[in-house]
Design a protein around this motif. Structure first.
Motif, short mmCIF file in Angstrom:
data_model
loop_
_atom_site.label_atom_id
_atom_site.label_comp_id
_atom_site.label_asym_id
_atom_site.label_seq_id
_atom_site.Cartn_x
_atom_site.Cartn_y
_atom_site.Cartn_z
N ALA A 210 -11.16 4.98 -5.79
CA ALA A 210 -10.78 3.84 -6.61
C ALA A 210 -9.73 3.02 -5.87
N ARG A 211 -9.62 1.74 -6.22
CA ARG A 211 -8.58 0.88 -5.66
C ARG A 211 -7.27 1.17 -6.39
N VAL A 212 -6.21 1.42 -5.61
CA VAL A 212 -4.94 1.88 -6.16
C VAL A 212 -3.81 0.96 -5.68
N PRO A 213 -2.92 0.49 -6.57
CA PRO A 213 -1.76 -0.29 -6.13
C PRO A 213 -0.81 0.56 -5.29
N VAL A 214 -0.28 -0.02 -4.22
CA VAL A 214 0.60 0.71 -3.31
C VAL A 214 1.80 -0.16 -2.96
N GLU A 215 2.97 0.45 -2.94
CA GLU A 215 4.16 -0.21 -2.42
C GLU A 215 4.58 0.55 -1.16
N VAL A 216 4.77 -0.19 -0.06
CA VAL A 216 5.08 0.42 1.23
C VAL A 216 6.40 -0.15 1.76
N PHE A 217 7.25 0.71 2.34
CA PHE A 217 8.41 0.21 3.09
C PHE A 217 8.61 1.07 4.32
N LEU A 236 -4.71 -6.36 7.43
CA LEU A 236 -4.81 -4.92 7.25
C LEU A 236 -6.15 -4.39 7.75
N VAL A 237 -6.13 -3.16 8.24
CA VAL A 237 -7.38 -2.51 8.68
C VAL A 237 -8.22 -2.12 7.47
N ALA A 238 -7.57 -1.60 6.44
CA ALA A 238 -8.24 -1.23 5.19
C ALA A 238 -7.29 -1.52 4.04
N GLY A 239 -7.82 -2.07 2.95
CA GLY A 239 -6.99 -2.46 1.82
C GLY A 239 -6.72 -3.95 1.83
N THR A 240 -6.00 -4.41 0.81
CA THR A 240 -5.72 -5.84 0.64
C THR A 240 -4.22 -6.06 0.50
N LEU A 241 -3.65 -6.93 1.34
CA LEU A 241 -2.23 -7.26 1.24
C LEU A 241 -2.02 -8.18 0.03
N ILE A 242 -1.08 -7.84 -0.83
CA ILE A 242 -0.78 -8.66 -2.01
C ILE A 242 0.43 -9.54 -1.77
N LYS A 243 1.53 -8.95 -1.30
CA LYS A 243 2.76 -9.72 -1.11
C LYS A 243 3.68 -8.99 -0.14
N VAL A 244 4.30 -9.77 0.77
CA VAL A 244 5.34 -9.22 1.63
C VAL A 244 6.67 -9.37 0.89
N ALA A 249 9.30 -5.24 6.68
CA ALA A 249 10.00 -4.05 6.20
C ALA A 249 9.41 -3.48 4.92
N ALA A 250 8.87 -4.34 4.06
CA ALA A 250 8.34 -3.85 2.78
C ALA A 250 7.26 -4.80 2.28
N PHE A 251 6.20 -4.22 1.70
CA PHE A 251 5.12 -5.06 1.15
C PHE A 251 4.37 -4.31 0.06
N SER A 252 3.62 -5.06 -0.74
CA SER A 252 2.76 -4.51 -1.78
C SER A 252 1.31 -4.74 -1.40
N ALA A 253 0.44 -3.78 -1.74
CA ALA A 253 -0.96 -3.90 -1.35
C ALA A 253 -1.83 -3.15 -2.35
N ILE A 254 -3.14 -3.27 -2.17
CA ILE A 254 -4.14 -2.53 -2.93
C ILE A 254 -5.00 -1.77 -1.92
N THR A 255 -5.25 -0.49 -2.17
CA THR A 255 -6.11 0.27 -1.27
C THR A 255 -7.55 -0.24 -1.34
N ASP A 256 -8.40 0.24 -0.44
CA ASP A 256 -9.82 -0.07 -0.55
C ASP A 256 -10.44 0.80 -1.64
N ALA A 257 -11.76 0.72 -1.79
CA ALA A 257 -12.45 1.43 -2.87
C ALA A 257 -12.37 2.95 -2.72
N ASN A 258 -11.98 3.44 -1.54
CA ASN A 258 -11.85 4.88 -1.30
C ASN A 258 -10.41 5.35 -1.36
N GLY A 259 -9.51 4.54 -1.93
CA GLY A 259 -8.11 4.93 -2.05
C GLY A 259 -7.35 4.89 -0.74
N LEU A 260 -7.86 4.15 0.27
CA LEU A 260 -7.25 4.12 1.61
C LEU A 260 -6.59 2.78 1.89
#
Length: 295
Positions: A210-217, A236-244, A249-260
């Motif tokens: 499933a697509r999962v919201p992710v916060e990365v720093f 991104l190689v996999a997933g969708t960038l939502i906002k830097v 240093a930090a961004f929000s994204a959504i994984t691909d359909a496989n949670g990656l």
């Protein structure tokens, strides 16, 4: 010649093979009416009676048992339930009995969300109350013990670790995020670029489909403050960038359909790079020393 001592078999205790039965479910069918009771597992008695024959011992010795066989079976289960009004409706009274079929779902505190520790087949049986008092006073919750006496021709089939589909249709471990793994690595030929992945995991340790919201720093230390240590590749190689949120240093994204979620980061100069990710409130961290700058 000295006798060779026997080798002691290895028998390591496995606690995951034990079962602590609690908050289990009895699904009782009488005609076309199904009654589901929340119960606590009490006991199981196979009620197996064995037949045996004896043969004369050699050299005028005592007779010994030479054959053993199953002669009769009176298998039964006992469960406690506090749903006393359901019991009255099921049995017709607090002292009645009823015949039908029963399936027992025995849960354990360590079960995954869509598994039960033990499950029986749907076996024919007679159900009645065990002898003893029912607690009905104001100081005690109502509780009675039900006896489930099997009428099956053969043993009740009891299977361990049975998966089931919860209400809603989708097995819970496929959708519920329970953990995450984060990896940070150089290329085979270091070039100063970190390759980072974040994988959402379910309760069984499998990848979440499933697509999962992710916060990365990112930081130079584990769970350190978000720090720009180079350049984030926003493609991104996999997933969708939502906002830097903080440049490089930090961004929000959504994984691909496989949670990656997968991306690269140019680390300058060489040094440690920690990537922290939070998925649905689950935190995870990965780390590598990034090299290859100007070497």
């Amino acid at each position: 010649m000295p006798e060779t001592p026997p080798v002691l078999p290895v028998a390591a205790y496995d606690p995951t093979s034990s079962v602590i039965g609690r908050s289990s479910i009895l699904s009782i069918t009488v005609g076309s009416t199904v009654t589901n009771l929340l119960v606590n597992y009490v006991s199981h008695d196979p009620g197996l009676e064995m037949g045996e024959s004896q043969a004369p011992g050699a050299n005028n010795g005592p007779a010994f048992t030479d054959r053993v066989w199953e002669k009769a079976r009176k298998e039964l289960f006992k469960f406690k339930t506090k749903e006393i009004k359901k019991v009255i409706a099921l049995l017709g009274s607090l002292s009645g009995s009823i015949s039908g079929t029963c399936t027992a779902w025995i849960r354990d505190p360590n079960d995954a969300p869509a598994k039960v520790a033990l499950k029986t087949d749907d076996f024919p049986c007679t159900i009645y109350r065990d002898t003893g008092e029912a607690a009905l006073s104001g100081d005690n919750p109502s509780e009675v013990t039900l006896v489930i006496r099997s009428q099956k021709d053969g043993a009740v089939d009891i299977r361990p670790d049975v998966a089931f589909t919860p209400p809603g249709g989708t097995p819970a471990p496929d959708t519920v995020v329970r953990s995450a793994t984060v990896t940070v690595a150089n290329t085979i030929t270091p070039d100063g670029v970190a390759h980072i992945t974040v994988q959402a995991k379910n309760a069984a340790g499998g990848n979440v489909a499933a697509r999962v919201p992710v916060e990365v720093f990112l930081s130079a230390t584990s769970y350190g403050a978000p720090t720009a240590l180079g350049t984030l590749n926003q493609t991104l190689v996999a997933g969708t960038l939502i906002k830097v949120d903080t440049a490089d240093a930090a961004f929000s994204a959504i994984t691909d359909a496989n949670g990656l979620l997968s991306f690269t980061y140019a680390r300058t100069p060489d040094g440690d790079l920690y990537a922290m990710a939070q998925l649905a409130g689950i935190s995870a961290v990965g780390h590598a020393a990034i090299t290859g700058n100007g070497e």
